[in-house]
Design a protein around this motif. Structure first.
Motif, mmCIF file in Angstrom:
data_model
loop_
_atom_site.group_PDB
_atom_site.id
_atom_site.type_symbol
_atom_site.label_atom_id
_atom_site.label_comp_id
_atom_site.label_asym_id
_atom_site.label_seq_id
_atom_site.Cartn_x
_atom_site.Cartn_y
_atom_site.Cartn_z
ATOM 1 N N SER A 231 -9.611 -1.035 8.692
ATOM 2 C CA SER A 231 -8.736 -1.259 9.854
ATOM 3 C C SER A 231 -9.448 -1.987 10.995
ATOM 4 C CB SER A 231 -8.237 0.087 10.380
ATOM 5 O OG SER A 231 -9.344 0.861 10.855
ATOM 6 N N ASP A 232 -10.747 -1.726 11.154
ATOM 7 C CA ASP A 232 -11.472 -2.075 12.378
ATOM 8 C C ASP A 232 -10.851 -1.420 13.611
ATOM 9 O OD1 ASP A 232 -13.670 -3.100 13.672
ATOM 10 O OD2 ASP A 232 -12.738 -5.022 14.116
ATOM 11 N N TRP A 233 -10.203 -0.264 13.409
ATOM 12 C CA TRP A 233 -9.739 0.537 14.553
ATOM 13 C C TRP A 233 -10.931 0.983 15.373
ATOM 14 C CZ3 TRP A 233 -10.599 5.598 16.181
ATOM 15 C CH2 TRP A 233 -9.665 6.147 17.071
ATOM 16 N N PRO A 234 -10.898 1.060 16.668
ATOM 17 C CA PRO A 234 -9.766 0.733 17.525
ATOM 18 C C PRO A 234 -9.691 -0.740 17.927
ATOM 19 C CG PRO A 234 -11.516 1.640 18.866
ATOM 20 C CD PRO A 234 -12.021 1.645 17.437
ATOM 21 N N VAL A 235 -10.664 -1.557 17.489
ATOM 22 C CA VAL A 235 -10.681 -2.962 17.929
ATOM 23 C C VAL A 235 -9.371 -3.663 17.529
ATOM 24 C CG1 VAL A 235 -11.958 -5.139 17.891
ATOM 25 C CG2 VAL A 235 -13.205 -2.983 17.690
ATOM 26 N N CYS A 236 -8.822 -3.303 16.371
ATOM 27 C CA CYS A 236 -7.582 -3.935 15.900
ATOM 28 C C CYS A 236 -6.426 -3.771 16.885
ATOM 29 C CB CYS A 236 -7.172 -3.387 14.526
ATOM 30 S SG CYS A 236 -6.681 -1.642 14.541
ATOM 31 N N THR A 237 -6.499 -2.720 17.730
ATOM 32 C CA THR A 237 -5.349 -2.437 18.603
ATOM 33 C C THR A 237 -5.165 -3.484 19.705
ATOM 34 O OG1 THR A 237 -6.623 -0.917 20.023
ATOM 35 C CG2 THR A 237 -5.464 0.045 18.127
ATOM 36 N N VAL A 238 -6.107 -4.399 19.860
ATOM 37 C CA VAL A 238 -5.860 -5.520 20.785
ATOM 38 C C VAL A 238 -4.752 -6.425 20.244
ATOM 39 C CG1 VAL A 238 -8.239 -5.548 21.688
ATOM 40 C CG2 VAL A 238 -7.613 -7.105 19.818
ATOM 41 N N ALA A 239 -4.551 -6.375 18.911
ATOM 42 C CA ALA A 239 -3.572 -7.278 18.290
ATOM 43 C C ALA A 239 -2.485 -6.558 17.488
ATOM 44 C CB ALA A 239 -4.298 -8.255 17.350
ATOM 45 N N ALA A 240 -2.727 -5.309 17.103
ATOM 46 C CA ALA A 240 -1.758 -4.598 16.251
ATOM 47 C C ALA A 240 -2.043 -3.107 16.281
ATOM 48 C CB ALA A 240 -1.874 -5.092 14.806
ATOM 49 N N SER A 241 -0.996 -2.309 16.015
ATOM 50 C CA SER A 241 -1.213 -0.872 15.852
ATOM 51 C C SER A 241 -2.034 -0.653 14.582
ATOM 52 C CB SER A 241 0.134 -0.157 15.716
ATOM 53 O OG SER A 241 0.760 -0.571 14.509
ATOM 54 N N TYR A 242 -2.565 0.546 14.431
ATOM 55 C CA TYR A 242 -3.300 0.887 13.209
ATOM 56 C C TYR A 242 -2.428 0.605 11.982
ATOM 57 C CZ TYR A 242 -6.078 3.457 9.829
ATOM 58 O OH TYR A 242 -6.839 3.786 8.729
ATOM 59 N N ALA A 243 -1.196 1.126 12.023
ATOM 60 C CA ALA A 243 -0.307 1.005 10.855
ATOM 61 C C ALA A 243 -0.035 -0.464 10.518
ATOM 62 C CB ALA A 243 1.005 1.734 11.123
ATOM 63 N N ARG A 244 0.187 -1.275 11.548
ATOM 64 C CA ARG A 244 0.526 -2.679 11.300
ATOM 65 C C ARG A 244 -0.684 -3.437 10.751
ATOM 66 N NH1 ARG A 244 2.051 -6.810 15.471
ATOM 67 N NH2 ARG A 244 3.148 -8.369 14.215
ATOM 68 N N ALA A 245 -1.872 -3.134 11.253
ATOM 69 C CA ALA A 245 -3.088 -3.799 10.764
ATOM 70 C C ALA A 245 -3.305 -3.471 9.285
ATOM 71 C CB ALA A 245 -4.297 -3.364 11.597
ATOM 72 N N MET A 246 -3.022 -2.230 8.897
ATOM 73 C CA MET A 246 -3.198 -1.837 7.500
ATOM 74 C C MET A 246 -2.066 -2.387 6.627
ATOM 75 S SD MET A 246 -6.039 -0.429 7.386
ATOM 76 C CE MET A 246 -6.824 1.012 6.655
ATOM 77 N N ASP A 247 -0.858 -2.426 7.185
ATOM 78 C CA ASP A 247 0.300 -2.909 6.413
ATOM 79 C C ASP A 247 0.134 -4.356 5.956
ATOM 80 O OD1 ASP A 247 1.669 -0.584 6.317
ATOM 81 O OD2 ASP A 247 3.077 -1.051 7.948
ATOM 82 N N VAL A 248 -0.550 -5.171 6.747
ATOM 83 C CA VAL A 248 -0.737 -6.574 6.362
ATOM 84 C C VAL A 248 -1.367 -6.647 4.978
ATOM 85 C CG1 VAL A 248 -1.925 -8.739 6.885
ATOM 86 C CG2 VAL A 248 -1.067 -7.340 8.726
ATOM 87 N N VAL A 249 -2.426 -5.856 4.785
ATOM 88 C CA VAL A 249 -3.127 -5.880 3.499
ATOM 89 C C VAL A 249 -2.334 -5.111 2.445
ATOM 90 C CG1 VAL A 249 -5.275 -5.268 2.308
ATOM 91 C CG2 VAL A 249 -5.360 -6.189 4.635
ATOM 92 N N LYS A 250 -1.763 -3.961 2.837
ATOM 93 C CA LYS A 250 -0.985 -3.160 1.875
ATOM 94 C C LYS A 250 0.213 -3.950 1.338
ATOM 95 C CE LYS A 250 -0.187 1.195 3.030
ATOM 96 N NZ LYS A 250 0.181 2.209 4.049
#
Ligand SMILES: [Zn+2]
Length: 277
Positions: A231-250
Motif C-alpha cells: 500500500s505504502d500507507w500512509p504515504v498513499c493517502t496523499v492520492a488515495a484511501s488505503y482501499a483505493r490504493a489496494m483496489d488498483v492492483v486487486k
C-alpha cells in the motif's frame, strides 16, 4: 493469506520527517498499528510488513516493538548503518528477533547517484546473507542501471525493488524506465513491489488506466511469482484511501487466475521474507 508488503508507522515530529512538506500536510500526524488494522481488514488483508522511515537503529528497535505488540505486523524492514564498521554487531543485535526480515537504506535520498556501489555500502550488504535478511531497494528510475550493477555482485542475496523504482506515471512516458526495469528483472533474486504507484500519478486526477501500463511492464518483466502488492500507507493517502490504493492492483489482478492473485496478494511476500503468520 493476503499481505500488504509495504507500509510505514510513525509518531510525527517535523524534525524527523522533514520530507513531509506542505503538499503532504495530511501526513503530519501519528500513524500507528491501531490506525492501520481496520484499513487492512476492510480491504481483505490479514497481515503486513512495516518498513523503516527513519535512518536510525532506534527506528529498527521501535518497529520491532510495534510488531511484537501487533501480531498482524508479520515483519519489519529496519535500518542499520550498512556503511559503518559496526554494521556486523548492529545486525547481530537485531537479527535475533525473528520479526526482522530485511534492511533498507533511503538510497533515493543520497546525493551520489552511484551510492549503491560504494565499497563501504557493498561491504554492509555482503553481511546480510549471513543473517538471512533481505534488502529493499528504494531508488528512482535514474538509478536503475546502477541497481543492476549492484545486484549482479550478490547472486545469493534476496532483493526487493520498492515502488517499481517510481515510474513516470504523471508524464505518461515509459522509457527509459521500462528498459531499466527489464534489465534489473533479469536477475532472478530480485522481486518487485506493486506499491507506491498512486503517489507517482497525478494525486487529484489519476485513474486506474493511468497505472495499468506500468503494471503490465512489471508483470511482463518479473512475472507473477516475483511481484507483491503493497500500500505504502500512509504515504498513499496523499492520492488515495488505503482501499483505493489496494483496489488498483486487486482489480488489475482480477483478470488473472486465482493462483496468480493469491501469489501477488500475499504468497510471494510470505515466501520471500519467510513470514510466519
Ligand atoms: Zn514507503
Amino acid at each position: 493469506m493476503h499481505i500488504d508488503a509495504h507500509q510505514h508507522f510513525w509518531r510525527y515530529d517535523p524534525r524527523e520527517y522533514d520530507w513531509i512538506d506542505e503538499s503532504m500536510a495530511c501526513l503530519r500526524r501519528d500513524f500507528l498499528p491501531d490506525g492501520l488494522k481496520p484499513e487492512l481488514e476492510r480491504a481483505g488483508f490479514q497481515g503486513c510488513v512495516a518498513v523503516q522511515a527513519r535512518q536510525t537503529v532506534e527506528e529498527t528497535r521501535w518497529l520491532l516493538e510495534l510488531a511484537a505488540a501487533a501480531p498482524f505486523v508479520l515483519g519489519a524492514v529496519g535500518w542499520v548503518d550498512l556503511q559503518s564498521p559496526e554494521v556486523h554487531s548492529q545486525l547481530e543485535t537485531f537479527a535475533k528477533n525473528p520479526k526482522l526480515v530485511g534492511i533498507r537504506h533511503v538510497v533515493q535520498g543520497e546525493p551520489d547517484d552511484r551510492f549503491l556501489l560504494r565499497p563501504e555500502f557493498l561491504r554492509g550488504i555482503s553481511m546480510l546473507e549471513e543473517f538471512d535478511l533481505a534488502y529493499d531497494i528504494l531508488i528512482y528510475t535514474r538509478h536503475l542501471p546502477v541497481a543492476a550493477e549492484f545486484v549482479r555482485q550478490f547472486p545469493r542475496q534476496r532483493f526487493v525493488l520498492d515502488h517499481l523504482a517510481k515510474p513516470p506515471i504523471k508524464s505518461g512516458s515509459s522509457q527509459p524506465w521500462a528498459r531499466g526495469i527489464r534489465d534489473l528483472a533479469a536477475f532472478p533474486n530480485v522481486l518487485c513491489k506493486l506499491s507506491g504507484l498512486v503517489t507517482e500519478a497525478d494525486w487529484q486526477q489519476w485513474k486506474p488506466e493511468h497505472l495499468a501500463p506500468y503494471i503490465d511492464v512489471a508483470f511482463d518483466c518479473f512475472g507473477p511469482d516475483r511481484l507483491m502488492i503493497g500500500s505504502d500507507w500512509p504515504v498513499c493517502t496523499v492520492a488515495a484511501s488505503y482501499a483505493r490504493a489496494m483496489d488498483v492492483v486487486k482489480d488489475y489482478l482480477s483478470r488473472h487466475p486465482a493462483q496468480v492473485q493469491a501469489a501477488v496478494l500475499g504468497e510471494n511476500a510470505r515466501r520471500f521474507w519467510k513470514l510466519k503468520p
